[in-house]
Design a protein around this motif. Structure first.
Motif, mmCIF file in Angstrom:
data_model
loop_
_atom_site.group_PDB
_atom_site.id
_atom_site.type_symbol
_atom_site.label_atom_id
_atom_site.label_comp_id
_atom_site.label_asym_id
_atom_site.label_seq_id
_atom_site.Cartn_x
_atom_site.Cartn_y
_atom_site.Cartn_z
ATOM 1 N N SER A 40 -10.562 23.492 39.933
ATOM 2 C CA SER A 40 -9.612 24.272 40.721
ATOM 3 C C SER A 40 -9.638 25.710 40.217
ATOM 4 O O SER A 40 -10.263 26.030 39.197
ATOM 5 N N SER A 41 -8.947 26.559 40.930
ATOM 6 C CA SER A 41 -8.876 27.965 40.531
ATOM 7 C C SER A 41 -7.840 28.210 39.445
ATOM 8 O O SER A 41 -7.792 29.284 38.856
ATOM 9 N N ASP A 42 -7.011 27.208 39.165
ATOM 10 C CA ASP A 42 -5.959 27.343 38.151
ATOM 11 C C ASP A 42 -6.546 27.016 36.779
ATOM 12 O O ASP A 42 -6.332 25.940 36.223
ATOM 13 N N THR A 43 -7.304 27.953 36.216
ATOM 14 C CA THR A 43 -8.018 27.705 34.969
ATOM 15 C C THR A 43 -7.164 28.083 33.764
ATOM 16 O O THR A 43 -6.373 29.018 33.804
ATOM 17 N N LEU A 44 -7.356 27.315 32.668
ATOM 18 C CA LEU A 44 -6.669 27.544 31.392
ATOM 19 C C LEU A 44 -5.163 27.670 31.573
ATOM 20 O O LEU A 44 -4.498 28.493 30.940
ATOM 21 N N ALA A 45 -4.615 26.836 32.450
ATOM 22 C CA ALA A 45 -3.175 26.858 32.704
ATOM 23 C C ALA A 45 -2.437 26.175 31.562
ATOM 24 O O ALA A 45 -2.942 25.255 30.920
ATOM 25 N N GLU A 46 -1.216 26.646 31.314
ATOM 26 C CA GLU A 46 -0.383 26.025 30.297
ATOM 27 C C GLU A 46 0.194 24.710 30.817
ATOM 28 O O GLU A 46 0.102 24.396 32.001
ATOM 29 N N ALA A 47 0.789 23.947 29.911
ATOM 30 C CA ALA A 47 1.397 22.671 30.289
ATOM 31 C C ALA A 47 2.530 22.900 31.276
ATOM 32 O O ALA A 47 3.341 23.814 31.129
ATOM 33 N N SER A 48 2.577 22.038 32.296
ATOM 34 C CA SER A 48 3.596 22.160 33.337
ATOM 35 C C SER A 48 3.821 20.786 33.956
ATOM 36 O O SER A 48 3.202 19.799 33.550
ATOM 37 N N GLY A 49 4.702 20.740 34.948
ATOM 38 C CA GLY A 49 4.953 19.479 35.627
ATOM 39 C C GLY A 49 3.741 18.982 36.385
ATOM 40 O O GLY A 49 3.523 17.775 36.508
ATOM 41 N N ALA A 50 2.945 19.903 36.917
ATOM 42 C CA ALA A 50 1.745 19.501 37.652
ATOM 43 C C ALA A 50 0.628 19.066 36.711
ATOM 44 O O ALA A 50 -0.149 18.157 37.032
ATOM 45 N N HIS A 51 0.527 19.722 35.564
ATOM 46 C CA HIS A 51 -0.501 19.411 34.571
ATOM 47 C C HIS A 51 0.176 19.320 33.212
ATOM 48 O O HIS A 51 0.468 20.344 32.597
ATOM 49 N N TRP A 52 0.426 18.112 32.743
ATOM 50 C CA TRP A 52 1.221 17.909 31.530
ATOM 51 C C TRP A 52 0.585 18.519 30.290
ATOM 52 O O TRP A 52 1.289 18.955 29.390
ATOM 53 N N LEU A 53 -0.749 18.547 30.252
ATOM 54 C CA LEU A 53 -1.442 19.167 29.118
ATOM 55 C C LEU A 53 -2.215 20.403 29.540
ATOM 56 O O LEU A 53 -3.063 20.895 28.798
ATOM 57 N N GLY A 54 -1.931 20.906 30.704
ATOM 58 C CA GLY A 54 -2.607 22.092 31.195
ATOM 59 C C GLY A 54 -3.956 21.780 31.809
ATOM 60 O O GLY A 54 -4.284 20.621 32.084
ATOM 61 N N THR A 55 -4.740 22.823 32.021
ATOM 62 C CA THR A 55 -6.083 22.679 32.585
ATOM 63 C C THR A 55 -7.096 23.350 31.668
ATOM 64 O O THR A 55 -6.749 24.166 30.816
ATOM 65 N N ASP A 56 -8.371 22.983 31.866
ATOM 66 C CA ASP A 56 -9.411 23.569 31.029
ATOM 67 C C ASP A 56 -10.002 24.799 31.703
ATOM 68 O O ASP A 56 -9.457 25.324 32.692
ATOM 69 N N TYR A 57 -11.153 25.251 31.203
ATOM 70 C CA TYR A 57 -11.745 26.488 31.689
ATOM 71 C C TYR A 57 -12.283 26.378 33.109
ATOM 72 O O TYR A 57 -12.607 27.392 33.738
ATOM 73 N N LEU A 58 -12.407 25.174 33.652
ATOM 74 C CA LEU A 58 -12.825 24.981 35.036
ATOM 75 C C LEU A 58 -11.673 24.524 35.933
ATOM 76 O O LEU A 58 -11.905 24.154 37.085
ATOM 77 N N GLY A 59 -10.466 24.526 35.389
ATOM 78 C CA GLY A 59 -9.303 24.126 36.175
ATOM 79 C C GLY A 59 -9.113 22.629 36.286
ATOM 80 O O GLY A 59 -8.355 22.159 37.138
ATOM 81 N N ARG A 60 -9.767 21.833 35.440
ATOM 82 C CA ARG A 60 -9.630 20.372 35.480
ATOM 83 C C ARG A 60 -8.434 19.936 34.643
ATOM 84 O O ARG A 60 -8.153 20.525 33.592
#
Length: 303
Positions: A40-60
């Protein structure tokens, strides 16, 4: 033995942790909240309700990749341990009964395997046979098997000199019957200790190979691969490597803790533990009987 292990706090803690890890390996890909390979385009995101541990450099999604990658680590470590058990324990037991030639050959093979660097050979096998974790783990298991050979041989030598084993052989019992009836029961506790330790070693080997990108084709998720990918983005997410590193550390620690618990409840230590508990139970029963005015205690006190 299982009851004795469960009677120890360390044994219960180790079994609970390893049970959770096993459930992650079985159910992890099924309970993963997202597709572990979807970018996804949401790369290196912090932990949130949508992604409990965040996302990696490719948005996974990191949590989904951890859950999905647990199966590779668990299966790989089991392949190492079970291969080492089969290749090492059986010749170790039979070397005591199959004569000097078989004993000499197996001892020399064991010495040769001990001298070989198993991690280097695992990398070489992957280079020759293709980038697959199974062949690397099988070869690593063979190279780790001297541990089981020496443990099973030492335990069998101790049992083989027992009067009941010698009597069984003199009476015409086959070697297979003696091993199944008398030897295996005595050899099982030290082999169980070695098996628990080898599973922990297998986790380290799998994590090391996948950290180096060996054994699993990207973008397949693995704990070691996640740790390696997170190290490249420490400035953006300095806490990211902590989760896969903690999973590896806790799993290896639980395997070693289980090995220590099995060792503590087997052999002379196990018998001493049982005797101490029986004595403590008897003292508590005597104390309770005296406190409730048991006639036998009252009579004894009067006398």
């Amino acid at each position: 033995m299982v009851r004795r292990v469960l009677s120890l706090t360390s044994g219960r803690i180790a079994l609970v942790i390893l049970t959770v890890i096993a459930l992650l390996a079985v159910l992890g890909p099924l309970i993963a909240p997202d597709n572990p390979l979807a970018t996804s385009s949401d790369t290196l995101a912090e932990a949130s309700g949508a992604h409990w541990l965040g996302t990696d450099y490719l948005g996974r999604d990191v949590l989904s990749r951890l859950l999905d990658g647990s199966r590779v680590s668990v299966l790989g470590s089991l392949e190492v341990a079970l291969t080492a058990l089969g290749v090492g324990a059986v010749p170790g037991i039979l070397s005591v009964y199959f004569g000097r030639v078989f004993e000499w050959v197996t001892l020399r093979l064991t010495d040769t395997l001990v001298a070989l660097p198993f991690l280097l050979f695992a990398v070489a096998v992957v280079a020759l046979l293709g980038n697959g974790i199974t062949q690397a783990m099988l070869v690593t298991g063979v190279l780790v098997s001297p541990l089981f050979y020496r443990v099973s041989r030492a335990a069998t030598l101790a049992v083989a000199q027992s009067p009941y084993v010698e009597a069984a052989l003199i009476s015409g019992a086959s070697i297979g019957w003696v091993v199944r009836r008398h030897v295996w029961v005595k050899v099982l506790p030290p082999i169980a200790v070695a098996l628990a330790q080898t599973i922990g070693v297998g986790f380290v080997i799998v994590s090391t190979l996948t950290f180096l990108g060996i054994g699993v084709q990207p973008p397949a998720p693995t704990w070691g691969g996640l740790l390696a990918s997170d190290l490249g983005y420490l400035t953006q997410k300095p806490w990211a490597p902590l989760v896969p590193a903690l999973l590896i550390m806790v799993t290896v620690w639980a395997c070693n803790l289980l090995a220590d618990a099995i060792r503590d409840v087997s052999g002379e230590a196990g018998r001493a533990l049982v005797n101490n508990r029986k004595a403590r139970a008897n003292r508590l029963a005597d104390t309770g009987s005296a406190a409730h005015g048991d006639p036998a205690h009252v009579h004894a006190g009067g006398v």
